[in-house]
Design a protein around this motif. Structure first.
Motif, PDB file in Angstrom:
ATOM      1  N   ARG A  11       0.826  -1.201   0.000  1.00 35.03           N
ATOM      2  CA  ARG A  11       0.000   0.000   0.000  1.00 35.03           C
ATOM      3  C   ARG A  11       0.865   1.258   0.000  1.00 35.03           C
ATOM      4  NH1 ARG A  11      -4.296  -1.956   4.668  1.00 35.03           N
ATOM      5  NH2 ARG A  11      -5.504  -3.390   3.317  1.00 35.03           N
ATOM      6  N   TYR A  12       1.947   1.189   0.777  1.00 35.44           N
ATOM      7  CA  TYR A  12       2.853   2.340   0.798  1.00 35.44           C
ATOM      8  C   TYR A  12       3.505   2.533  -0.563  1.00 35.44           C
ATOM      9  CZ  TYR A  12       6.903   5.226   1.922  1.00 35.44           C
ATOM     10  OH  TYR A  12       7.853   6.208   1.939  1.00 35.44           O
ATOM     11  N   LEU A  13       3.907   1.397  -1.200  1.00 34.41           N
ATOM     12  CA  LEU A  13       4.544   1.464  -2.521  1.00 34.41           C
ATOM     13  C   LEU A  13       3.558   1.967  -3.569  1.00 34.41           C
ATOM     14  CD1 LEU A  13       6.996   0.855  -4.318  1.00 34.41           C
ATOM     15  CD2 LEU A  13       6.161  -1.496  -4.540  1.00 34.41           C
ATOM     16  N   LEU A  14       2.311   1.569  -3.459  1.00 31.44           N
ATOM     17  CA  LEU A  14       1.300   2.017  -4.421  1.00 31.44           C
ATOM     18  C   LEU A  14       1.128   3.526  -4.351  1.00 31.44           C
ATOM     19  CD1 LEU A  14      -0.873   1.337  -6.499  1.00 31.44           C
ATOM     20  CD2 LEU A  14      -2.461   0.973  -4.594  1.00 31.44           C
ATOM     21  N   ASN A  15       1.100   4.037  -3.136  1.00 33.12           N
ATOM     22  CA  ASN A  15       0.980   5.484  -2.992  1.00 33.12           C
ATOM     23  C   ASN A  15       2.196   6.189  -3.584  1.00 33.12           C
ATOM     24  OD1 ASN A  15      -1.463   5.163  -1.661  1.00 33.12           O
ATOM     25  ND2 ASN A  15      -0.498   5.032   0.360  1.00 33.12           N
ATOM     26  N   SER A  16       3.376   5.572  -3.358  1.00 30.99           N
ATOM     27  CA  SER A  16       4.597   6.178  -3.893  1.00 30.99           C
ATOM     28  C   SER A  16       4.598   6.144  -5.421  1.00 30.99           C
ATOM     29  CB  SER A  16       5.822   5.439  -3.343  1.00 30.99           C
ATOM     30  OG  SER A  16       7.006   5.968  -3.895  1.00 30.99           O
ATOM     31  N   LEU A  17       4.180   4.993  -5.989  1.00 33.72           N
ATOM     32  CA  LEU A  17       4.129   4.870  -7.454  1.00 33.72           C
ATOM     33  C   LEU A  17       3.107   5.833  -8.051  1.00 33.72           C
ATOM     34  CD1 LEU A  17       4.332   0.975  -7.906  1.00 33.72           C
ATOM     35  CD2 LEU A  17       6.107   2.662  -8.431  1.00 33.72           C
ATOM     36  N   GLN A  18       2.010   6.049  -7.358  1.00 31.90           N
ATOM     37  CA  GLN A  18       1.008   6.983  -7.857  1.00 31.90           C
ATOM     38  C   GLN A  18       1.579   8.393  -7.914  1.00 31.90           C
ATOM     39  OE1 GLN A  18      -2.100   6.205  -8.978  1.00 31.90           O
ATOM     40  NE2 GLN A  18      -2.255   8.360  -9.623  1.00 31.90           N
ATOM     41  N   ALA A  19       2.376   8.723  -6.903  1.00 32.70           N
ATOM     42  CA  ALA A  19       3.005  10.043  -6.908  1.00 32.70           C
ATOM     43  C   ALA A  19       4.012  10.145  -8.054  1.00 32.70           C
ATOM     44  CB  ALA A  19       3.680  10.289  -5.556  1.00 32.70           C
ATOM     45  N   ASP A  20       4.808   9.051  -8.252  1.00 30.09           N
ATOM     46  CA  ASP A  20       5.765   9.062  -9.366  1.00 30.09           C
ATOM     47  C   ASP A  20       5.052   9.161 -10.700  1.00 30.09           C
ATOM     48  OD1 ASP A  20       8.031   6.669  -7.761  1.00 30.09           O
ATOM     49  OD2 ASP A  20       7.783   8.850  -7.523  1.00 30.09           O
ATOM     50  N   PHE A  21       3.921   8.452 -10.822  1.00 29.17           N
ATOM     51  CA  PHE A  21       3.167   8.492 -12.083  1.00 29.17           C
ATOM     52  C   PHE A  21       2.682   9.909 -12.378  1.00 29.17           C
ATOM     53  CE2 PHE A  21       0.510   7.092 -15.441  1.00 29.17           C
ATOM     54  CZ  PHE A  21      -0.678   7.772 -15.325  1.00 29.17           C
ATOM     55  N   ASP A  22       2.198  10.552 -11.349  1.00 27.83           N
ATOM     56  CA  ASP A  22       1.732  11.923 -11.550  1.00 27.83           C
ATOM     57  C   ASP A  22       2.881  12.817 -11.993  1.00 27.83           C
ATOM     58  OD1 ASP A  22      -0.514  11.700  -8.687  1.00 27.83           O
ATOM     59  OD2 ASP A  22      -0.775  11.091 -10.796  1.00 27.83           O
ATOM     60  N   GLN A  23       4.100  12.599 -11.400  1.00 26.08           N
ATOM     61  CA  GLN A  23       5.263  13.402 -11.787  1.00 26.08           C
ATOM     62  C   GLN A  23       5.663  13.131 -13.229  1.00 26.08           C
ATOM     63  OE1 GLN A  23       6.702  15.787 -10.214  1.00 26.08           O
ATOM     64  NE2 GLN A  23       8.420  16.080 -11.653  1.00 26.08           N
TER      65      GLN A  23
END
Length: 814
Positions: free
Chosen positions: A399-411
């Motif tokens: 779940r933590y990684l998913l949130n991090s990947l979502q932030a990277d995707f937005d970037q």
């Protein structure tokens, strides 16, 4: 008494192989004569016992006789196939067989026994027949021709053609009568007759009684005693007239026909002859002679009777042996059948055992796998609690990684949007760089496209010099009525409006109304003009030529690695390479160039090829595989580049230039074809360019080198050498402090730091000469002569001098 006409035809057992001999005899020799189908049977020497062959010497005589009798019966049955041929021609025919180990000797014996005067036989196998055959070629035919009794006339036939005729000759003088009489009994003993009816026996008896006399007209009458006319064979035989059996006698009948007996004259006939010899008309002396003759004749009859009994006994033994053989054969067959059944049962049992064994092994494997699975399940069950806890921890981390990947995707999305925006801005700027001109402007700039301003012309248009918007330009006007011209117009605009490179011609603008393209003006024309020295222009130096080679190489590398789609020029030649005021080369004319789609299934450097049914370009520079297959690839440009390298090196026309350079390299006389108008080429650079050009111009594109990995590594050092050699300041300092020329490495063309002396007497930079030798060269870079040794000697004196000069040069500069 008239002799019965007889023709004997010697044939093999197979009707297919002997039918041509019989057909020829019936057509050319028979002439209403009785035909005897004659065959020599070779007794088998190997006897089968229970499925195994044994030599006759290792088997009992009883079994040998029984087996050979069966084989004889088979031969007689096979010979029946010849009888229908005689029946069709209404010719009386009988079979005559003799058993002998040698066919030639058997035929000779038959000729003597049966007093044969006409014999037809084969000269060779039909497969060996040829038109030039004039004599027998088989060993059997040659032997019979040479050794057969001379009173017999022999026709030798091959494949239905008469090859040779051995004419009959006179026989040698006849033996004495007494000798003939003595020999009468053994000759008759060789004549077994077929057992027949009493009437037939009496006829045979009468014929035997005539054996003491001679018949007129038979050439054998002066040589041998007369045989009974009813005798049909001198060994075992079976004679079946066509009218009686039509060739359909059974095996049992043929076997029965082999058993016979010698028939003696009747007592009455003997008494009658004796009474004739004792007639009172002859007197006492004649009576004594007749008594002696009668006594001898009686002895002869007794001997014949004795022989007849022996033949009957032997015949009886043969019949018993045959019965025993048949009985034994039936027992053997029954035993073999029983053995076969046992073997089949054993094989079936063995197969079932193998199947059971296989099933048992499979069950064992399944049990073993079940045990392993059970252990694995127990292990998994024991660790299930720990795994559950780990999964909970992993879920939290995920779940933590998913949130991090979502932030990277937005970037990344923001960066992509920014890149797209920048790309649109760049495309807008690029489009602004290429202006669109009107046809009126172009007419004014070229004085209505005056011929006086024409500076070049091609297959799809002409190039004019013009002055447009205060700038000197080159205007290429394409033929508007040519579909090819329109295609080139759009292709060149599409490519040159997207790419920029210092060694590519700059497209200033275009005029769609007049099908014209506007380029920057390059005052020194094309490389082709400079190579042929048009308008008496001076030749290009070797330094300039090497620099041009390097510039074209960088331009091609830029095109072939263009993203997202590589570009193939497709028409690379000196006429499409233009030179500016400083002789900087620029590649132009992209009318036939093509974008390639990069393959997604291969490596990043692999691209798909462009296919066309109508290859375009200049033949002397076109890739042979592009011409033959219509496949355009980056390696097609490499081929054209190779031809350009060889032209710059030699100054020769492009056709067959590759082969000419190869011959010069093979003969080690490269100097003979180098263009000396370019100055004194360094041997090392010239040799490298020659090999490089030949490799690039290989007929197969798979053997051509890669521009980035192989070609550029060779050309880049050359460009450095050429630039240093062309620079006057390199040889002397600004203060006039001159540098000795022997400080320069002949290979690197740089001041040496570690000079070494080679076997040719020249001094080189150690790194340079070692690289030369390690690359496979065993000749001098300066003289091209073979090096007597490969050892290098440090030149300490020269090294000290160079170091001293460097120090002084540095001091003067400071």
């Amino acid at each position: 008494m008239e002799v019965e006409a007889r023709v004997y035809v010697a044939v093999p057992e197979s009707f297919r192989e002997g039918r041509s001999i019989l057909a020829w005899a019936l057509k050319n020799v028979a002439n209403n004569a009785k035909v005897f189908i004659t065959h020599v049977h070779i007794p088998p020497q190997m006897i089968p016992i229970l499925g195994t062959m044994f030599p006759a010497s290792q088997v009992s005589e009883k079994e040998v006789i029984a087996y050979r009798r069966v084989e004889k019966a088979k031969v007689l049955k096979k010979l029946n196939e010849y009888l229908p041929t005689c029946e069709k021609l209404k010719t009386s025919a009988m079979k005559l067989v003799i058993e002998m180990d040698d066919i030639g000797r058997g035929l000779e014996e038959l000729i003597v026994q049966h007093r044969i005067t006409k014999l037809v036989m084969g000269a060779a196998e039909d497969a060996k027949y040829h038109r030039e055959m004039r004599a027998p070629t088989s060993r059997t035919a040659i032997r019979v021709m040479q050794n057969a009794y001379p009173t017999c006339k022999i026709w030798f036939v091959c494949k239905g053609n008469l090859i040779y005729v051995r004419e009959a000759r006179e026989a040698p003088p006849p033996p004495p009568i007494s000798s003939s009489v003595r020999n009468l009994s053994p000759l008759m003993s060789l004549q077994p007759q077929r057992i027949g009816s009493p009437g037939q026996n009496s006829s045979m008896q009468r014929s035997v009684s005539a054996a003491a006399g001679y018949q007129q007209g038979d050439p054998w009458d002066d040589v041998l005693p007369r045989r009974p006319q009813s005798s049909e064979a001198a060994s075992w035989s079976a004679s079946d007239d066509i009218a009686s059996n039509s060739g359909s006698s059974s095996l049992a009948r043929d076997e029965q026909s082999e058993v016979g007996s010698v028939l003696l004259p009747s007592v009455h006939e003997s008494d009658s002859e004796e009474n004739q010899y004792s007639s009172p008309r002859h007197g006492v002396e004649d009576t004594r002679v007749d008594a002696d003759i009668c006594k001898k004749y009686g002895e002869l009859l007794s001997e014949i009777e004795k022989l007849r009994k022996e033949v009957l006994e032997e015949s009886h033994k043969c019949r018993n042996a045959q019965k025993d053989f048949i009985s034994e054969r039936q027992k053997v067959k029954a035993a073999m059948k029983q053995t076969k059944e046992i073997e089949e049962a054993l094989a079936k049992e063995k197969q079932e055992n193998e199947l059971l064994t296989t099933q048992r092994d499979e069950l064992n494997e399944q049990v073993q796998r079940a045990d392993e699975l059970n252990l694995e399940l127990e292990r998994r069950i024991s660790s299930s609690d720990r795994a559950a806890k780990e999964l909970e921890d992993t879920l939290t981390a995920s779940r933590y990684l998913l949130n991090s990947l979502q932030a990277d995707f937005d970037q990344v999305k923001r960066e992509r949007d920014e890149a797209v925006r920048e790309a649109h801005e760049l495309r807008s700027r690029r489009d602004q760089m290429s202006s669109e001109f009107s046809l009126l402007e172009l007419n004014q700039a070229t004085q209505d496209f005056s011929d006086s301003l024409k500076i070049g012309e091609g297959g799809y248009g002409a190039v004019y010099r013009g002055f447009l918007r205060n700038t000197a330009v080159a205007i290429k006007k394409l033929h508007s009525d040519s579909m090819r011209g329109a295609s080139e117009f759009h292709q060149e605009v599409s490519i040159l409006s997207r790419v920029r490179h210092p060694n590519l011609v700059t497209l200033i603008g275009a005029c769609l109304e007049g099908w014209a393209l506007v380029y920057e003006f390059l005052p020194n024309g094309s490389l082709e003009d400079r190579l042929i020295r048009a308008n008496n222009t001076p030749p290009l130096s070797w330094q300039t030529r090497i620099r041009i080679i390097g510039e074209i190489c960088t331009a091609l590398i830029f095109l072939h690695t263009n993203k997202p789609h590589p570009i193939v020029h497709g028409d690379l030649k000196p006429a499409n390479i233009l030179l500016d005021a400083n002789f900087v080369s620029k590649l132009g004319d992209f009318g036939v160039s093509r974008f390639l789609i990069r393959s997604n299934t291969t490596t990043s450097t692999t691209t798909t090829l462009y296919r066309t049914a109508h290859p375009c370009g200049t033949f002397a520079y076109m890739d042979p595989e592009y011409i033959t297959k219509g496949e355009l690839t980056p390696k097609s440009d490499v081929y054209s580049f190779g031809i350009i390298i060889l032209r710059l090196l030699t100054g020769k026309p492009p056709l067959a230039i590759t082969r000419e350079v190869e011959k010069a390299l093979e003969g080690r006389n490269l100097d003979s074809i180098i263009d000396t108008s370019a100055g004194e080429w360094p041997f090392v650079q010239a040799n490298q360019l020659a090999h490089l050009g030949v490799r690039c111009a290989e007929l197969s594109r798979r053997r051509r080198p890669d521009l980035v990995g192989e070609v550029w590594r060779v050309i880049q050092p050359m460009m450095n050498v050429a630039s240093l050699s062309a620079s006057p300041s390199f040889r002397s300092g600004s203060d006039g402090n001159s540098m000795p020329s022997y400080f320069i490495c002949p290979i690197f063309q740089e001041v040496m730091r570690d000079p070494h002396i080679a076997a040719d007497g020249f001094t080189y930079e150690a790194e340079a000469i070692r690289g030369w030798i390690e690359s496979g060269h065993d000749t001098s870079p300066m003289t091209n002569q073979k090096l007597l040794r490969l050892e290098l000697i440090p030149n300490h004196t020269l090294r000290s001098s160079i170091q001293e000069w460097r120090q002084q040069h540095h001091h003067h500069q400071s």
